[in-house]
Design a protein around this motif. Sequence first.
Motif, PDB file in Angstrom:
ATOM      1  N   ASP A  71       0.861  -1.183   0.000  1.00 50.35           N
ATOM      2  CA  ASP A  71       0.000   0.000   0.000  1.00 50.35           C
ATOM      3  C   ASP A  71       0.900   1.237   0.000  1.00 50.35           C
ATOM      4  OD1 ASP A  71       0.667   0.831   2.686  1.00 50.35           O
ATOM      5  OD2 ASP A  71      -0.616  -0.781   3.392  1.00 50.35           O
ATOM      6  N   LYS A  72       0.336   2.403  -0.312  1.00 51.36           N
ATOM      7  CA  LYS A  72       1.206   3.543  -0.624  1.00 51.36           C
ATOM      8  C   LYS A  72       2.027   4.015   0.579  1.00 51.36           C
ATOM      9  CE  LYS A  72      -2.347   7.140  -0.171  1.00 51.36           C
ATOM     10  NZ  LYS A  72      -3.059   8.232  -0.829  1.00 51.36           N
ATOM     11  N   GLU A  73       1.479   3.831   1.775  1.00 50.13           N
ATOM     12  CA  GLU A  73       2.215   4.245   2.966  1.00 50.13           C
ATOM     13  C   GLU A  73       3.474   3.400   3.150  1.00 50.13           C
ATOM     14  OE1 GLU A  73       1.258   4.526   7.683  1.00 50.13           O
ATOM     15  OE2 GLU A  73      -0.437   4.532   6.292  1.00 50.13           O
ATOM     16  N   LYS A  74       3.284   2.072   3.073  1.00 56.40           N
ATOM     17  CA  LYS A  74       4.400   1.161   3.241  1.00 56.40           C
ATOM     18  C   LYS A  74       5.383   1.310   2.082  1.00 56.40           C
ATOM     19  CE  LYS A  74       5.266  -3.262   5.247  1.00 56.40           C
ATOM     20  NZ  LYS A  74       4.542  -4.299   6.000  1.00 56.40           N
ATOM     21  N   PHE A  75       4.816   1.557   0.903  1.00 56.63           N
ATOM     22  CA  PHE A  75       5.645   1.758  -0.276  1.00 56.63           C
ATOM     23  C   PHE A  75       6.650   2.881  -0.023  1.00 56.63           C
ATOM     24  CE2 PHE A  75       6.979   2.997  -4.372  1.00 56.63           C
ATOM     25  CZ  PHE A  75       6.707   1.950  -5.250  1.00 56.63           C
ATOM     26  N   ALA A  76       6.150   4.009   0.499  1.00 60.87           N
ATOM     27  CA  ALA A  76       7.026   5.152   0.761  1.00 60.87           C
ATOM     28  C   ALA A  76       8.062   4.811   1.819  1.00 60.87           C
ATOM     29  CB  ALA A  76       6.195   6.352   1.194  1.00 60.87           C
TER      30      ALA A  76
ATOM     31  N   ILE B 167       4.720   8.753  -4.018  1.00 64.76           N
ATOM     32  CA  ILE B 167       5.813   8.449  -3.081  1.00 64.76           C
ATOM     33  C   ILE B 167       6.305   9.721  -2.406  1.00 64.76           C
ATOM     34  CG2 ILE B 167       8.180   7.612  -2.880  1.00 64.76           C
ATOM     35  CD1 ILE B 167       7.693   5.852  -5.272  1.00 64.76           C
ATOM     36  N   LEU B 168       6.560  10.750  -3.206  1.00 60.19           N
ATOM     37  CA  LEU B 168       7.099  11.998  -2.657  1.00 60.19           C
ATOM     38  C   LEU B 168       6.169  12.579  -1.599  1.00 60.19           C
ATOM     39  CD1 LEU B 168       8.584  13.826  -5.758  1.00 60.19           C
ATOM     40  CD2 LEU B 168       9.818  12.769  -3.865  1.00 60.19           C
ATOM     41  N   LEU B 169       4.872  12.461  -1.844  1.00 61.20           N
ATOM     42  CA  LEU B 169       3.919  13.004  -0.882  1.00 61.20           C
ATOM     43  C   LEU B 169       3.846  12.162   0.385  1.00 61.20           C
ATOM     44  CD1 LEU B 169       0.977  14.237  -3.128  1.00 61.20           C
ATOM     45  CD2 LEU B 169       2.357  15.605  -1.561  1.00 61.20           C
ATOM     46  N   GLU B 170       4.016  10.858   0.238  1.00 60.14           N
ATOM     47  CA  GLU B 170       3.911   9.968   1.395  1.00 60.14           C
ATOM     48  C   GLU B 170       5.180   9.935   2.241  1.00 60.14           C
ATOM     49  OE1 GLU B 170       1.839   8.023   3.108  1.00 60.14           O
ATOM     50  OE2 GLU B 170       0.119   8.673   1.939  1.00 60.14           O
ATOM     51  N   MET B 171       6.318  10.204   1.627  1.00 57.45           N
ATOM     52  CA  MET B 171       7.600  10.136   2.355  1.00 57.45           C
ATOM     53  C   MET B 171       7.610  11.148   3.482  1.00 57.45           C
ATOM     54  SD  MET B 171      10.543   9.893  -0.550  1.00 57.45           S
ATOM     55  CE  MET B 171      11.977   9.295   0.331  1.00 57.45           C
ATOM     56  N   SER B 172       8.282  10.795   4.587  1.00 53.94           N
ATOM     57  CA  SER B 172       8.378  11.790   5.643  1.00 53.94           C
ATOM     58  C   SER B 172       9.386  12.852   5.199  1.00 53.94           C
ATOM     59  CB  SER B 172       8.780  11.134   6.959  1.00 53.94           C
ATOM     60  OG  SER B 172      10.080  10.673   6.894  1.00 53.94           O
ATOM     61  N   PRO B 173       9.161  14.109   5.628  1.00 56.73           N
ATOM     62  CA  PRO B 173       9.974  15.222   5.119  1.00 56.73           C
ATOM     63  C   PRO B 173      11.482  15.008   5.251  1.00 56.73           C
ATOM     64  CG  PRO B 173       8.127  16.062   6.377  1.00 56.73           C
ATOM     65  CD  PRO B 173       8.118  14.578   6.542  1.00 56.73           C
ATOM     66  N   ASP B 174      11.935  14.386   6.340  1.00 53.59           N
ATOM     67  CA  ASP B 174      13.391  14.216   6.477  1.00 53.59           C
ATOM     68  C   ASP B 174      13.924  13.207   5.465  1.00 53.59           C
ATOM     69  OD1 ASP B 174      11.965  12.326   7.893  1.00 53.59           O
ATOM     70  OD2 ASP B 174      13.515  12.030   9.415  1.00 53.59           O
TER      71      ASP B 174
ATOM     72  N   GLU C 296       7.110  16.592  10.928  1.00 55.36           N
ATOM     73  CA  GLU C 296       5.904  15.899  11.368  1.00 55.36           C
ATOM     74  C   GLU C 296       5.957  15.602  12.866  1.00 55.36           C
ATOM     75  OE1 GLU C 296       5.943  12.614   8.654  1.00 55.36           O
ATOM     76  OE2 GLU C 296       4.572  13.638   7.297  1.00 55.36           O
ATOM     77  N   TYR C 297       5.441  16.537  13.660  1.00 60.00           N
ATOM     78  CA  TYR C 297       5.445  16.368  15.107  1.00 60.00           C
ATOM     79  C   TYR C 297       4.096  16.844  15.638  1.00 60.00           C
ATOM     80  CZ  TYR C 297       6.798  21.163  14.214  1.00 60.00           C
ATOM     81  OH  TYR C 297       6.851  22.438  13.723  1.00 60.00           O
ATOM     82  N   VAL C 298       3.844  16.539  16.909  1.00 60.52           N
ATOM     83  CA  VAL C 298       2.568  16.921  17.502  1.00 60.52           C
ATOM     84  C   VAL C 298       2.736  18.216  18.285  1.00 60.52           C
ATOM     85  CG1 VAL C 298       0.748  16.240  19.096  1.00 60.52           C
ATOM     86  CG2 VAL C 298       1.873  14.507  17.690  1.00 60.52           C
ATOM     87  N   THR C 299       1.909  19.217  17.987  1.00 61.88           N
ATOM     88  CA  THR C 299       1.945  20.451  18.768  1.00 61.88           C
ATOM     89  C   THR C 299       0.696  20.554  19.625  1.00 61.88           C
ATOM     90  OG1 THR C 299       0.917  21.640  16.945  1.00 61.88           O
ATOM     91  CG2 THR C 299       3.319  21.761  17.104  1.00 61.88           C
ATOM     92  N   LEU C 300       0.858  21.138  20.815  1.00 64.42           N
ATOM     93  CA  LEU C 300      -0.262  21.360  21.728  1.00 64.42           C
ATOM     94  C   LEU C 300      -0.257  22.831  22.127  1.00 64.42           C
ATOM     95  CD1 LEU C 300       0.380  18.293  24.077  1.00 64.42           C
ATOM     96  CD2 LEU C 300      -1.240  18.389  22.167  1.00 64.42           C
TER      97      LEU C 300
ATOM     98  N   ASP D 225       0.001  10.085  11.567  1.00 67.28           N
ATOM     99  CA  ASP D 225       1.050  10.302  10.565  1.00 67.28           C
ATOM    100  C   ASP D 225       2.201  11.179  11.098  1.00 67.28           C
ATOM    101  OD1 ASP D 225      -0.657  12.387  10.697  1.00 67.28           O
ATOM    102  OD2 ASP D 225      -0.461  12.960   8.601  1.00 67.28           O
ATOM    103  N   ARG D 226       2.404  11.173  12.399  1.00 68.50           N
ATOM    104  CA  ARG D 226       3.524  11.920  12.960  1.00 68.50           C
ATOM    105  C   ARG D 226       4.704  10.984  13.199  1.00 68.50           C
ATOM    106  NH1 ARG D 226       1.954  17.195  12.107  1.00 68.50           N
ATOM    107  NH2 ARG D 226      -0.163  16.691  11.444  1.00 68.50           N
ATOM    108  N   GLU D 227       5.914  11.536  13.138  1.00 66.90           N
ATOM    109  CA  GLU D 227       7.112  10.715  13.333  1.00 66.90           C
ATOM    110  C   GLU D 227       7.141  10.142  14.752  1.00 66.90           C
ATOM    111  OE1 GLU D 227       9.483  10.943  10.685  1.00 66.90           O
ATOM    112  OE2 GLU D 227      11.310  10.079  11.531  1.00 66.90           O
TER     113      GLU D 227
END
Lengths: 449, 449
Positions: free
Chosen positions: A55-60, A86-93, A140-144, A163-165
Amino acid sequence: MKWYKIFTPELKELIDTKNLKGLRLILGELHPADVVDVIKELEPTERTIAFRMLDKEKFAEVFSLFDPEEEEELLRQFTEHKVKEILLEMSPDDRTHLLDELPASVVNKLLKLLPPEEREEANILLNYPSESAGKVMTTEYVTLKTEMLVSEALERIRKTGPDRETIYTCYAIDENRILSGVVSLKDIILAKPDQKISQIMQENVHKVKTTDDQEKVAKVIQKYDYISLPVVDSENRLVGIITVDDILDIVEEEATEDFHKMAAMQLPEEKYFRSGVFKHVSGRVVWLFVLILASTISGKILQQYTVTLSSIITLAYFIPMLTGAGGNTGSQSSTLVIRAMATGELMLSQWLKVLWREICAGFLLGLALGGTAFIIATVFLRDIKLGITVGISVATVVLVGNIGGATAPLIFRCFRIDPAMVSAPLITTILDVTGIIIYFEIAKRILSI
Amino acid sequence: MKWYKIFTPELKELIDTKNLKGLRLILGELHPADVVDVIKELEPTERTIAFRMLDKEKFAEVFSLFDPEEEEELLRQFTEHKVKEILLEMSPDDRTHLLDELPASVVNKLLKLLPPEEREEANILLNYPSESAGKVMTTEYVTLKTEMLVSEALERIRKTGPDRETIYTCYAIDENRILSGVVSLKDIILAKPDQKISQIMQENVHKVKTTDDQEKVAKVIQKYDYISLPVVDSENRLVGIITVDDILDIVEEEATEDFHKMAAMQLPEEKYFRSGVFKHVSGRVVWLFVLILASTISGKILQQYTVTLSSIITLAYFIPMLTGAGGNTGSQSSTLVIRAMATGELMLSQWLKVLWREICAGFLLGLALGGTAFIIATVFLRDIKLGITVGISVATVVLVGNIGGATAPLIFRCFRIDPAMVSAPLITTILDVTGIIIYFEIAKRILSI
């Protein structure tokens, strides 16, 4: 044998028999890192089929675990639609890491595939200096918010978390994205639902700047045992985080860099098989060239002692022992000091302590090795005077080598040069020259030539 | 300047003015790792006061961040009651690390202070082989049952979590403590309260055995980006976990070990200042001794060429260049191969690929360096025949050195010897001998002596 080699025939059979359901099931069960290993064992055509089953998530995820060269190769085989996905699903780092290695023309083409917002972000990340915190961080982090209740925070984590790291450390920011505190999921879980985030968060936050070196980031995470570390821009706004799993790779990368420098090379970032033979050679030849020129000095000096040498040709037999003893001792003591500085154990300010320690050690080593050399030379040549010459020379060279090897990294650091540049070959070559001078000067005096 | 140096005067003043409340407040705010830095700056009497201001939990944390030698020193200053308190508060892995470094008599005395249950546990942990998973694991982890509901699991985590090393990965075990699955706190948070743990847990669990080497643990955690890894005994029962923060230290430790081996030393576990001068010297002298004996062979070989050497004494001038070129090239290629093997990039099975690559590289390097040597020697001696001799010799030695350096680690691995034992000095010394033989054999032929 690696476990995935047992696995490969089974996968190949599933592909052969077109049992795509079974294939999808197995690949779905495997960890992305294992999928990479398995896929590398397949033939190109089988590979394409296996890729299509993810699936596309695992693919990335799987895709980002390949080396940048392999990623580039793979991208060429995919359709434009797939590449965009792929580019969209990859994590930014991971995306930065990929784009950073590609030629500019390819990068431009790829960036055009992204929606404006992602494109801008990718561009910003790409422009941080190499090996900086900005280059390795993820966005990709969680802000509060500080005024949130614990129950509200949990709700937000549930919503944004998937979808956060990492969700194990959350960051409290104000309306200007200024970082005001950090709170671990552990604290949130253990707190009462009606407590405010501001009550349970840690206000003294360790953070790094986008321009800080990745080595600094690694040292902070290692010292404080953090799972992640926030990265802020010059105006103190939160722009990213770096997680501990990336730090593991960085620690290894930095150690490799120091290793290569010690063997006198300028190949810090390359993996062994990654660079072509010509690049491999060109990275090494510069230093070898410098060293061969330096060794000419040894020759020049030997020439000055031609009279001494030709009157007692046997002196030449011990040149390798003399230069070897000095070089080996020096490379030992410099390694110890370089390593202690790299791990942060030894500071420049402790130079006097190091000097004193290595003078003592040098005396003891000189005594032991000089004594040995004296016995060897006396037995070998049956001439006690020559034996004494060799013995005293070895002892002196060992003492000098030990002090020189230990102080060179300190001197380098003093002039703000990376101590790891004090490579073993450099030390050896310098001590060759010193050793020859010491040897012949002592010989001239003792043997009165 | 380190930041805590700014901090020290303030603390000293608080101690001087007996402002214990302020002192307690500041120390309470600081991270344990920072408390250690600050306390190290204080005088012994001030130190005692600062220690007393820490609550027992933080006290144990701060204490475990000192080096084992310093811990031993500190323990001697504390009352028996305090020592017992620290030992009980310390996490099991930190305690094992401390006890492991102390003399047996002290360990026995300390173990007697512990209640029977803790004593037994400490004893078991102490008896695992050094650098094994059992020796570095902690026994403080969260266990769940497979039939628990998510809401019940959260309740249990809240109850048992506070004194666990991590709550971010929880382990599902059956009634015999057999590990049946692993579930991350992320999955628990994101799941519905009435789901069962067995529904959301991962059943294919990566785990290590207590006797596995810590390097293997590091590789697994690094490959799969885990936060922690479960450790099981020979009957597959869960007995501990290893967390990623400990792995960071292990990765650095292993890199240091490889560094030291490369510089021919047997000081893998010691930090620079930790060992006394005598121990420091004794760890180094053995190898230097072996190397000096080995260099005697070079002398013996030179002796065989006395006739050649005395007829053309100028040949001696290039001995350092010859041996240097071979040694430097060899230590470069061996470093590259050793490092690639240590990071897992290169496998023994790829020896043919390595050999071919280094033969090509060796030819190119030999051409470049041999050419340079030819020019230097010709200009230096104004004798083209000698120039040719030196040039061809350098080229040959570089080729041989490059191949030898790259294959030695592979051969070592083949015989199950740690490739990092192929130290730079060893390579250099072997190539010295080879270089001299090649040089004089070529000289004899070209110059027809």
